[in-house]
Motif scaffolding. Structure first.
Motif, mmCIF file in Angstrom:
data_model
loop_
_atom_site.group_PDB
_atom_site.id
_atom_site.type_symbol
_atom_site.label_atom_id
_atom_site.label_comp_id
_atom_site.label_asym_id
_atom_site.label_seq_id
_atom_site.Cartn_x
_atom_site.Cartn_y
_atom_site.Cartn_z
ATOM 1 N N ALA A 134 0.881 -1.173 0.000
ATOM 2 C CA ALA A 134 0.000 0.000 0.000
ATOM 3 C C ALA A 134 0.915 1.218 0.000
ATOM 4 N N LEU A 135 0.373 2.344 -0.386
ATOM 5 C CA LEU A 135 1.154 3.575 -0.491
ATOM 6 C C LEU A 135 1.400 4.178 0.896
ATOM 7 N N HIS A 136 2.661 4.516 1.173
ATOM 8 C CA HIS A 136 2.984 5.201 2.423
ATOM 9 C C HIS A 136 2.564 6.660 2.270
ATOM 10 N N PRO A 137 1.764 7.202 3.193
ATOM 11 C CA PRO A 137 1.189 8.538 3.004
ATOM 12 C C PRO A 137 2.191 9.699 3.009
ATOM 13 N N ARG A 138 3.268 9.587 3.761
ATOM 14 C CA ARG A 138 4.248 10.682 3.801
ATOM 15 C C ARG A 138 5.314 10.513 2.730
ATOM 16 N N LEU A 139 5.797 9.304 2.563
ATOM 17 C CA LEU A 139 6.881 9.056 1.610
ATOM 18 C C LEU A 139 6.393 8.957 0.168
ATOM 19 N N LYS A 140 5.077 8.740 0.010
ATOM 20 C CA LYS A 140 4.463 8.619 -1.328
ATOM 21 C C LYS A 140 5.138 7.530 -2.157
ATOM 22 N N THR A 141 5.413 6.424 -1.504
ATOM 23 C CA THR A 141 6.009 5.277 -2.175
ATOM 24 C C THR A 141 5.283 4.019 -1.719
ATOM 25 N N PRO A 142 5.137 3.047 -2.615
ATOM 26 C CA PRO A 142 4.513 1.790 -2.180
ATOM 27 C C PRO A 142 5.397 1.088 -1.154
ATOM 28 N N MET A 143 4.761 0.521 -0.154
ATOM 29 C CA MET A 143 5.469 -0.255 0.860
ATOM 30 C C MET A 143 4.816 -1.613 0.961
ATOM 31 N N ARG A 144 5.628 -2.632 0.739
ATOM 32 C CA ARG A 144 5.156 -3.991 0.989
ATOM 33 C C ARG A 144 5.205 -4.222 2.494
ATOM 34 N N THR A 145 4.563 -5.275 2.945
ATOM 35 C CA THR A 145 4.627 -5.611 4.367
ATOM 36 C C THR A 145 6.082 -5.697 4.809
ATOM 37 N N MET A 146 6.907 -6.349 3.999
ATOM 38 C CA MET A 146 8.322 -6.478 4.324
ATOM 39 C C MET A 146 8.981 -5.106 4.454
ATOM 40 N N ASP A 147 8.674 -4.202 3.535
ATOM 41 C CA ASP A 147 9.257 -2.856 3.564
ATOM 42 C C ASP A 147 8.800 -2.085 4.798
ATOM 43 N N LEU A 148 7.514 -2.200 5.093
ATOM 44 C CA LEU A 148 6.968 -1.503 6.257
ATOM 45 C C LEU A 148 7.714 -1.902 7.522
ATOM 46 N N PHE A 149 8.007 -3.178 7.655
ATOM 47 C CA PHE A 149 8.636 -3.607 8.897
ATOM 48 C C PHE A 149 10.159 -3.454 8.875
ATOM 49 N N ILE A 150 10.754 -3.262 7.708
ATOM 50 C CA ILE A 150 12.135 -2.764 7.657
ATOM 51 C C ILE A 150 12.125 -1.325 8.186
ATOM 52 N N PHE A 151 11.152 -0.555 7.727
ATOM 53 C CA PHE A 151 10.968 0.828 8.176
ATOM 54 C C PHE A 151 10.804 0.876 9.697
ATOM 55 N N VAL A 152 9.994 -0.026 10.250
ATOM 56 C CA VAL A 152 9.784 -0.085 11.704
ATOM 57 C C VAL A 152 11.094 -0.433 12.414
ATOM 58 N N ALA A 153 11.833 -1.402 11.890
ATOM 59 C CA ALA A 153 13.109 -1.780 12.502
ATOM 60 C C ALA A 153 14.098 -0.612 12.450
ATOM 61 N N GLU A 154 14.099 0.124 11.351
ATOM 62 C CA GLU A 154 14.950 1.306 11.252
ATOM 63 C C GLU A 154 14.524 2.370 12.266
ATOM 64 N N HIS A 155 13.211 2.509 12.456
ATOM 65 C CA HIS A 155 12.693 3.454 13.442
ATOM 66 C C HIS A 155 13.123 3.040 14.850
ATOM 67 N N ASP A 156 13.040 1.743 15.149
ATOM 68 C CA ASP A 156 13.535 1.237 16.437
ATOM 69 C C ASP A 156 14.994 1.630 16.621
ATOM 70 N N ASP A 157 15.806 1.338 15.601
ATOM 71 C CA ASP A 157 17.240 1.610 15.701
ATOM 72 C C ASP A 157 17.529 3.103 15.826
ATOM 73 N N HIS A 158 16.728 3.917 15.167
ATOM 74 C CA HIS A 158 16.878 5.374 15.281
ATOM 75 C C HIS A 158 16.745 5.797 16.749
ATOM 76 N N HIS A 159 15.741 5.263 17.427
ATOM 77 C CA HIS A 159 15.521 5.636 18.825
ATOM 78 C C HIS A 159 16.529 4.962 19.764
ATOM 79 N N LEU A 160 16.971 3.761 19.440
ATOM 80 C CA LEU A 160 18.037 3.146 20.225
ATOM 81 C C LEU A 160 19.318 3.973 20.119
ATOM 82 N N ALA A 161 19.635 4.453 18.918
ATOM 83 C CA ALA A 161 20.831 5.291 18.733
ATOM 84 C C ALA A 161 20.680 6.606 19.493
#
Length: 175
Positions: A134-161
């Motif tokens: 489905a289309l990500h509303p801010r990035l305006k790019t399609p995100m597969r389930t796999m992509d969405l949860f790569i994004f979530v993992a990156e978000h986790d790491d952003h806050h861990l850093a």
């Protein structure tokens, strides 16, 4: 080392490899990484706010606050929605939650529990859903389930850093 602001990040989701099992491992490890990083850290450090930015507790609370969004976006993809549900780009939920008043244990166990719910839902999907998008509303790019949860993992790491930086600024760079 200065970290790129989250909203300035660019993401490229072009891989056709199914790395979803590795993503699940990464997501499942975030609660333990937080717990290890924060073992024995004093309340003063957990609630220190440099330059009116979020404290360590607020960073953890933010992860808890966003987990229902990730769960909802998974449902959006499963349901065949064209666009993923939007988020509050001002993070009002986190700003208003008063996470500093909560105990560290409450925040960590709350995150562990809600992430467990997300992982249970993710482990129940099939390969076809991993590649649905489905289309990500801010990035305006399609995100597969796999992509969405790569994004979530990156978000986790952003806050861990960010938490690591906060700890280092308080003389706890050994964490």
């Amino acid at each position: 080392m200065k970290q790129e602001k989250w909203f300035d990040r660019k993401f490229n989701f072009k891989s056709e490899e199914n790395i979803f099992p590795s993503i699940l491992e990464r997501l499942g490890g975030t609660p333990a990484r937080l717990e290890e990083k924060l073992r024995g850290v004093s309340e003063d450090i957990l609630t220190f706010s440099p330059d009116t930015k979020w404290t360590i507790k607020e960073n953890i609370g933010h992860l808890v606050d966003l987990e229902p969004l990730w769960q909802g976006r998974l449902q959006d993809i499963i349901n065949g929605e064209i666009e993923l549900r939007p988020t509050d780009l001002q993070n009002n939920k986190t700003h208003l939650a008063n996470h500093n008043a909560r105990s560290l244990q409450e925040l960590l166990s709350g995150f562990r529990e809600i992430r467990k719910q997300t992982l249970t839902a993710l482990r129940a999907i099939g390969d076809e859903t991993v590649f649905k998008s489905a289309l990500h509303p801010r990035l305006k790019t399609p995100m597969r389930t796999m992509d969405l949860f790569i994004f979530v993992a990156e978000h986790d790491d952003h806050h861990l850093a960010t938490i690591t930086t906060l700890l280092a600024g308080n003389g706890n760079d050994n964490k």
